[in-house]
Design an enzyme around this catalytic site. Structure first.
Site, PDB file in Angstrom:
ATOM      1  N   HIS A 172      17.421  -8.776  11.548  1.00 57.25           N
ATOM      2  CA  HIS A 172      18.340  -9.726  12.011  1.00 57.25           C
ATOM      3  C   HIS A 172      19.454 -10.013  10.652  1.00 57.25           C
ATOM      4  CE1 HIS A 172      14.844 -12.478  10.710  1.00 57.25           C
ATOM      5  NE2 HIS A 172      15.470 -12.207   9.762  1.00 57.25           N
ATOM      6  N   ARG A 268      21.262 -18.340 -14.097  1.00 56.47           N
ATOM      7  CA  ARG A 268      22.708 -18.166 -13.567  1.00 56.47           C
ATOM      8  C   ARG A 268      22.758 -18.259 -12.064  1.00 56.47           C
ATOM      9  NH1 ARG A 268      26.996 -14.513 -12.708  1.00 56.47           N
ATOM     10  NH2 ARG A 268      25.850 -12.795 -12.854  1.00 56.47           N
TER      11      ARG A 268
END
Length: 436
Positions: A172, A268
């Protein structure tokens, strides 16, 4: 075709089974379908059967439902076979994370590429070969719709090891990536024109338009204005590669060498190392809640999931044309990717079946990344087909994230330990540790 027979192999994956059946029974033409459920766990199978009957009743369907621990009995005369299995279940998944972590190797999902994907494939292949042999024996004209990961490795192995030619892998990720992108840029999903192609979990949105407007321009403006958006791995990849990848950042970070081997990049980009372990625990809880609710006669939530398999079944049965995304042998569909590899491309579906469409050539930078991915897949498949345990190590050596994090000797040591940990689930020729 009337009253098609649909077999769910691994039906004990009850939560996923529920969503598929809710979708299936939403089509009036499929409410009298013959549903055969198969699982090797009697308790999970009984729960799946109870859930099927409950969902059918809520949807106003009157299917013929049967439950089987014998796979060939379930498969007899099937028109569609949905493969949902997870070989080794949660214990094997935890091994896929815990052992590599001791070597300093970070994974987020571990089901497609990397050490987790390699060993998930190797323990699934013996089952896939047996399933393929059963299909050839009792329902050779059935469509095998595979949901089990690692998708691309499994489809390649199925087609090469069994000779089945009606195999399509379904995921999906393209649908939900475009759905979420449309919401992000403020465009109605039903009015957006898009095309994607590549490999499973690393396909690319090649076209993204609304009434002639290139929606990538809207996306660029949003990213420029929102520093938090820029702290997502697939947004980072999009900014550098020029095309948006079709899987989550958690997935996408595992298929490249740039992120998970560096602590500063994990921070990060807010990458959730070990995330799939939590998902696995949630799945166990969801199963237990469903089992207990059915036993107590309590209500279950019946929600559709927009999965492709029920749409495919409806189109083949009724002749209504649709386009879906499928994972199929390449054979020239994407010209600058290997023919043996499994690619994800648009497929046309109607009463004649499922027909993949040609995607042409990918932009060079995208094809380069996809070729690295497919190189790992091919070595894993060759390990099984050629009974060559060295190819397991070769696959890990060329895997982008593994090679970026570990020296080659540690990669071989890790593979030895993983082989020993999963030995009972591997084909005998692949179980021995190796020296270089």
């Amino acid at each position: 075709m009337t009253a098609p027979k649909v077999v769910l192999v691994g039906a004990g994956s009850v939560v996923f089974t529920q969503g598929l059946l809710a979708d299936l029974f939403s089509f009036p033409e499929l409410r009298a379908a013959r549903i055969a459920l198969h699982d090797i766990d009697p308790e999970r199978l009984a729960t799946a059967e109870a859930a099927t009957r409950y969902i059918a009743d809520r949807r106003g369907a009157r299917p013929e439902v049967s439950a089987h621990t014998d796979r060939r009995m379930a498969l007899a005369d099937a028109d569609f076979v949905l493969n949902l299995v997870q070989i080794g279940m949660n214990e094997a998944t935890r091994t896929d994370f815990d052992v590599p972590a001791r070597y300093g190797l970070s994974q987020t999902i571990g089901d497609t590429l990397g050490i987790g994907g390699i060993f998930r494939a190797l323990r699934t292949f013996p089952f896939l070969k047996a399933l393929g042999e059963d299909i050839l024996a009792v329902c050779p004209d059935a469509w095998l719709l595979n949901y089990t990961n690692p998708m691309a490795m499994n489809v390649q192995y199925l087609t090469e090891a069994t000779g089945l030619d009606r195999v399509v892998g379904l995921c999906h990720s393209v649908h939900w990536t475009l759905h979420d992108l449309c919401r992000l840029v403020g465009a109605p999903f039903d009015e957006v024109t898009f095309t994607a192609a590549g490999v499973n979990h690393q396909a690319w949105v090649l076209r993204f338009e609304h009434r002639g407007e290139n929606l990538y321009r809207r996306l660029d403006a949003l990213i420029d204005d929102d520093p938090q958006l820029r702290r997502r791995a697939r947004v980072d990849m999009y900014r550098r590669l020029g095309y948006f990848p079709t899987e989550t950042s958690e997935h996408s970070s595992e298929y490249v060498p740039w992120y998970l081997g560096r602590r500063e990049e994990i921070e990060r980009l807010r990458l959730p190392v070990g995330a799939y372990l939590g998902i696995s625990d949630e799945n166990l809880t969801a199963y237990a809640d469903t089992r207990d609710a059915l036993a107590a006669g309590s209500a279950l939530t019946v929600e559709g999931t927009m999965e492709y398999a029920p749409q495919i079944i409806h189109s083949v049965v009724t002749g209504r044309p649709r386009a879906v995304y499928g994972n199929v042998p390449n054979r020239g569909l994407i010209e600058n990717l290997p023919d043996r590899g499994t690619v994800e491309v648009p497929c046309l579906v109607d009463g004649s079946g499922i027909r993949p469409t040609r995607a042409g050539r990918l932009p060079a930078q995208l094809a380069a990344l996809n070729r690295a991915y497919l190189s790992v897949n091919d070595l894993v498949v060759r390990a099984a087909l050629e009974d060559d345990p060295r190819h397991i190590r070769h696959a890990a050596m060329v895997d982008p994230a593994t090679a970026a994090a570990l020296p080659v000797e540690r990669i071989w040591d890790l593979c030895d330990e993983m082989v020993q940990a999963h030995a009972a689930l591997l084909q005998p020729s692949l179980r021995a540790p190796l020296s270089a």
